[in-house]
Design a protein around this motif. Structure first.
Motif, mmCIF file in Angstrom:
data_model
loop_
_atom_site.group_PDB
_atom_site.id
_atom_site.type_symbol
_atom_site.label_atom_id
_atom_site.label_comp_id
_atom_site.label_asym_id
_atom_site.label_seq_id
_atom_site.Cartn_x
_atom_site.Cartn_y
_atom_site.Cartn_z
ATOM 1 N N ASP A 1 -1.547 3.929 6.243
ATOM 2 C CA ASP A 1 -1.792 3.200 7.498
ATOM 3 C C ASP A 1 -0.931 1.952 7.654
ATOM 4 O OD1 ASP A 1 -3.626 4.927 8.585
ATOM 5 O OD2 ASP A 1 -5.315 4.020 7.515
ATOM 6 N N ILE A 2 0.322 2.065 7.312
ATOM 7 C CA ILE A 2 1.237 0.941 7.503
ATOM 8 C C ILE A 2 1.712 0.955 8.961
ATOM 9 C CG2 ILE A 2 3.425 -0.093 6.733
ATOM 10 C CD1 ILE A 2 2.918 1.302 4.014
ATOM 11 N N PRO A 3 1.611 -0.170 9.641
ATOM 12 C CA PRO A 3 1.978 -0.185 11.074
ATOM 13 C C PRO A 3 3.493 -0.106 11.286
ATOM 14 C CG PRO A 3 1.287 -2.372 10.377
ATOM 15 C CD PRO A 3 1.116 -1.477 9.186
ATOM 16 N N PHE B 1 11.754 -1.639 0.831
ATOM 17 C CA PHE B 1 11.748 -0.218 1.231
ATOM 18 C C PHE B 1 11.590 -0.040 2.754
ATOM 19 C CE2 PHE B 1 9.642 3.924 1.789
ATOM 20 C CZ PHE B 1 10.325 4.764 0.921
ATOM 21 N N GLN B 2 10.536 -0.620 3.298
ATOM 22 C CA GLN B 2 10.283 -0.456 4.735
ATOM 23 C C GLN B 2 11.329 -1.182 5.581
ATOM 24 O OE1 GLN B 2 7.810 -0.795 2.576
ATOM 25 N NE2 GLN B 2 6.564 1.006 2.984
ATOM 26 N N LEU B 3 11.870 -2.270 5.033
ATOM 27 C CA LEU B 3 12.894 -3.004 5.789
ATOM 28 C C LEU B 3 14.180 -2.194 5.874
ATOM 29 C CD1 LEU B 3 12.449 -6.661 4.470
ATOM 30 C CD2 LEU B 3 11.629 -5.654 6.598
ATOM 31 N N ARG C 1 0.813 -1.226 0.000
ATOM 32 C CA ARG C 1 0.000 0.000 0.000
ATOM 33 C C ARG C 1 0.841 1.268 0.000
ATOM 34 N NH1 ARG C 1 -2.480 -2.582 4.339
ATOM 35 N NH2 ARG C 1 -1.696 -0.962 5.729
ATOM 36 N N CYS C 2 2.137 1.128 0.195
ATOM 37 C CA CYS C 2 3.005 2.309 0.321
ATOM 38 C C CYS C 2 2.934 3.145 -0.957
ATOM 39 C CB CYS C 2 4.444 1.865 0.581
ATOM 40 S SG CYS C 2 5.627 3.218 0.629
ATOM 41 N N VAL C 3 2.756 4.442 -0.781
ATOM 42 C CA VAL C 3 2.717 5.339 -1.941
ATOM 43 C C VAL C 3 4.042 6.100 -2.094
ATOM 44 C CG1 VAL C 3 0.222 5.586 -1.943
ATOM 45 C CG2 VAL C 3 1.598 7.197 -0.617
ATOM 46 N N LYS C 4 5.029 5.705 -1.301
ATOM 47 C CA LYS C 4 6.380 6.266 -1.417
ATOM 48 C C LYS C 4 6.374 7.790 -1.307
ATOM 49 C CE LYS C 4 10.456 4.964 -4.074
ATOM 50 N NZ LYS C 4 11.006 4.824 -5.407
ATOM 51 N N CYS C 5 5.665 8.255 -0.296
ATOM 52 C CA CYS C 5 5.601 9.711 -0.114
ATOM 53 C C CYS C 5 6.770 10.213 0.730
ATOM 54 C CB CYS C 5 4.286 10.082 0.566
ATOM 55 S SG CYS C 5 4.136 9.396 2.232
ATOM 56 N N TYR C 6 7.479 9.299 1.355
ATOM 57 C CA TYR C 6 8.590 9.624 2.256
ATOM 58 C C TYR C 6 8.145 10.373 3.510
ATOM 59 C CZ TYR C 6 11.602 8.339 -1.662
ATOM 60 O OH TYR C 6 12.223 7.679 -2.688
ATOM 61 N N GLY C 7 6.849 10.376 3.762
ATOM 62 C CA GLY C 7 6.341 11.064 4.955
ATOM 63 C C GLY C 7 6.942 10.495 6.228
ATOM 64 N N CYS C 8 7.104 9.179 6.261
ATOM 65 C CA CYS C 8 7.658 8.529 7.455
ATOM 66 C C CYS C 8 9.059 9.059 7.751
ATOM 67 C CB CYS C 8 7.685 7.008 7.271
ATOM 68 S SG CYS C 8 8.352 6.468 5.686
ATOM 69 N N ARG C 9 9.831 9.217 6.728
ATOM 70 C CA ARG C 9 11.195 9.719 6.912
ATOM 71 C C ARG C 9 11.191 11.213 7.215
ATOM 72 N NH1 ARG C 9 14.461 10.669 1.603
ATOM 73 N NH2 ARG C 9 12.841 12.268 1.509
ATOM 74 N N ALA D 1 1.759 9.751 10.386
ATOM 75 C CA ALA D 1 1.875 10.503 9.132
ATOM 76 C C ALA D 1 1.568 9.638 7.918
ATOM 77 C CB ALA D 1 3.284 11.075 8.995
ATOM 78 N N CYS D 2 1.745 8.333 8.053
ATOM 79 C CA CYS D 2 1.634 7.453 6.884
ATOM 80 C C CYS D 2 0.212 7.438 6.317
ATOM 81 C CB CYS D 2 2.052 6.029 7.260
ATOM 82 S SG CYS D 2 1.893 4.864 5.885
ATOM 83 N N PRO D 3 0.041 7.869 5.063
ATOM 84 C CA PRO D 3 -1.306 7.907 4.481
ATOM 85 C C PRO D 3 -1.831 6.511 4.172
ATOM 86 C CG PRO D 3 0.315 8.526 2.830
ATOM 87 C CD PRO D 3 1.066 8.358 4.117
#
Ligand code: SF4
Ligand code: SF4
Ligand code: SF4
Ligand code: FES
Lengths: 144, 269
Positions: free
Chosen positions: B223-225, B198-200, B160-168, B219-221
């Motif tokens: 909803d990745i835990p 990516f997440q790893l 589901r990741c949209v690679k927005c880099y919001g997490c970073r 922040a994750c749009p």
């Protein structure tokens, strides 16, 4: 048609000062090991980042074998201290996410240990063969 | 709140700090704000926001410290923010002599939601200390899944990741100048969802560095835990290297130095 045996793709990150030389020795003494491994020579196993390992899996590796100098023998003294920390951590993190952590293996193999090199590569290749293709690879193939 | 206002006011007027990094109420919204001696009246609108309106103040402080390296600042911290500062001191990103804490204790509800092992800082100027939550049920649930089930669950999340880099970008502990997530030779570019790794990759970088504030997950749009992944990373760092991320007690992060001895063994083939 007879089913073809699965030929895994294995990436080896071998330290220049020990495992890579061990592989040379194995070659010179004509020890046999399966040809599935593609070796990348690094100057110290401590230069291998977990990211490199993950990248190898992403690109379709079925197994990754890291070869470094025995503890105490690292050419850069303590480079391999980092190797074992990183790889043990990565194995456990992979396990948590359900990725078969056994597909990543670390072994200390010196320049004099040609037979150990051949044994390790053979045993690891057989293990990966029995595990089948990496699930990550199947996934990437589907997406492509 | 009066206690905080008073403390900050005297720090500012006595010239002990160049500014107070906290929150201001603007049209009903708490926003991060730098209070200074020149605008003391603004302190009337200084607030402690509820848990769901948090910002990465530690990150803003790093930008301030880079811009005004000689100045000392005071900053509003929760337990996680203080853990972040501790870790940032160790990584050489902030100077502890130039930081003064204004401490906020989180309510129990927040600590339960965060599964927070340290819901209050070492200095408390606001709120009551509540009970820490030492174990994460979210991590335990994944631990109890079988390998294949865990794999499928994470794959579903990662896809589901949209690679927005919001997490970073929101992360107070992401201070690298170059990011492995954007390395053209180590991560595929122009692809959504990104590589499965990516997440790893991020989880590896955060282990021993993530102070479990949970801002990335919020922040994750998609909803990745994410927090579960990073909590586990820190648990492993504790288990393997006996390192407490965010504490001042246990020396440097295991990734920051090679170490003096090897305690681990390679796994058998
Ligand atoms: S992690 Fe959550 S409960 Fe813990 S200090 Fe931060 S906001 Fe409060
Ligand atoms: S919880 Fe997320 S945002 Fe907070 S420190 Fe850890 S990785 Fe960074
Ligand atoms: S915030 Fe969520 S969607 Fe955005 S890059 Fe991070 S994991 Fe992917
Ligand atoms: S030089 Fe061989 S592991 Fe460091």
């Amino acid at each position: 048609m007879a089913e073809q045996e699965f030929q895994p793709k294995i990436i080896g990150f071998f330290c220049n000062w020990c495992t890579y030389a061990g592989a040379d020795l194995a070659g010179v003494t004509r020890l046999q090991y399966p040809p599935n491994i593609r070796v990348i020579r690094v100057m110290c196993s401590g230069t291998v980042s977990p990211h490199h390992v993950l990248r190898a899996f992403q690109k379709g590796a079925d197994g990754v074998l890291i070869g470094g100098c025995h503890i105490g023998d690292c050419h850069y003294l303590r480079g391999n201290y980092m190797t074992i920390k990183r790889m043990r951590f990565l194995q456990d993190l992979l396990k948590f996410t359900g990725f078969e952590a056994d597909r990543l293996h670390l072994e200390w193999i010196s320049a004099a240990e040609g037979p150990k090199l051949a044994q390790t590569v053979t045993a690891f290749t057989n293990k990966i063969k029995s595990m089948g293709p990496s699930p990550l690879k199947r996934l990437t193939a589907k997406a492509a | 709140m009066d206690k905080i206002r008073k403390k900050v006011k005297s720090l500012l007027t006595e010239g002990k700090v160049a500014g107070y990094l906290g929150y201001i109420l603007r049209e009903g919204h708490p926003l991060p704000h730098l209070f200074t001696r020149d605008h003391l009246a603004e302190l009337e609108q200084a607030v402690v926001p509820p848990g769901d309106a948090r910002y990465p103040l530690d990150k803003i402080l790093q930008a301030l410290a880079r811009r005004y390296p000689e100045d000392t600042f005071t900053i509003q911290v929760r337990g996680c923010d203080e853990r972040g500062l501790n870790e940032l001191y160790k990584w050489g990103q902030l100077d502890p002599d130039k930081v003064v804490l204004v401490g906020v204790a989180c309510p129990q509800e927040q600590a339960d939601y965060c599964e927070c092992p340290g819901p209050y800082p070492s200095v408390v100027d606001y709120g009551e200390k509540c009970n820490p939550v030492p174990q994460s049920r979210r991590v335990a649930r994944i631990d109890s899944l079988g390998q294949e089930a865990a794999f499928q669950e994470w794959l579903g999340h990662f896809a589901r990741c949209v690679k927005c880099y919001g997490c970073r970008d929101v992360c107070p502990m992401c201070f690298c100048k170059e990011c492995g997530l954007e390395h053209p030779e180590l991560m595929s570019i122009g692809k959504v969802p990104p590589d499965t790794i990516f997440q790893l990759v991020r989880a590896i970088h955060m282990a021993g560095r993530c102070i479990d504030c949970g801002l990335c997950e919020e922040a994750c749009p998609a909803d990745i835990p994410l927090r579960v992944l990073y909590k586990k990373g820190n648990l492993l760092v504790k288990e393997l290297f006996d390192y407490d991320t965010g504490s001042l007690g246990t020396g440097l992060s295991p990734w920051k130095s090679l170490g003096d001895e090897v305690t681990l063994e390679t796994k058998p083939l």
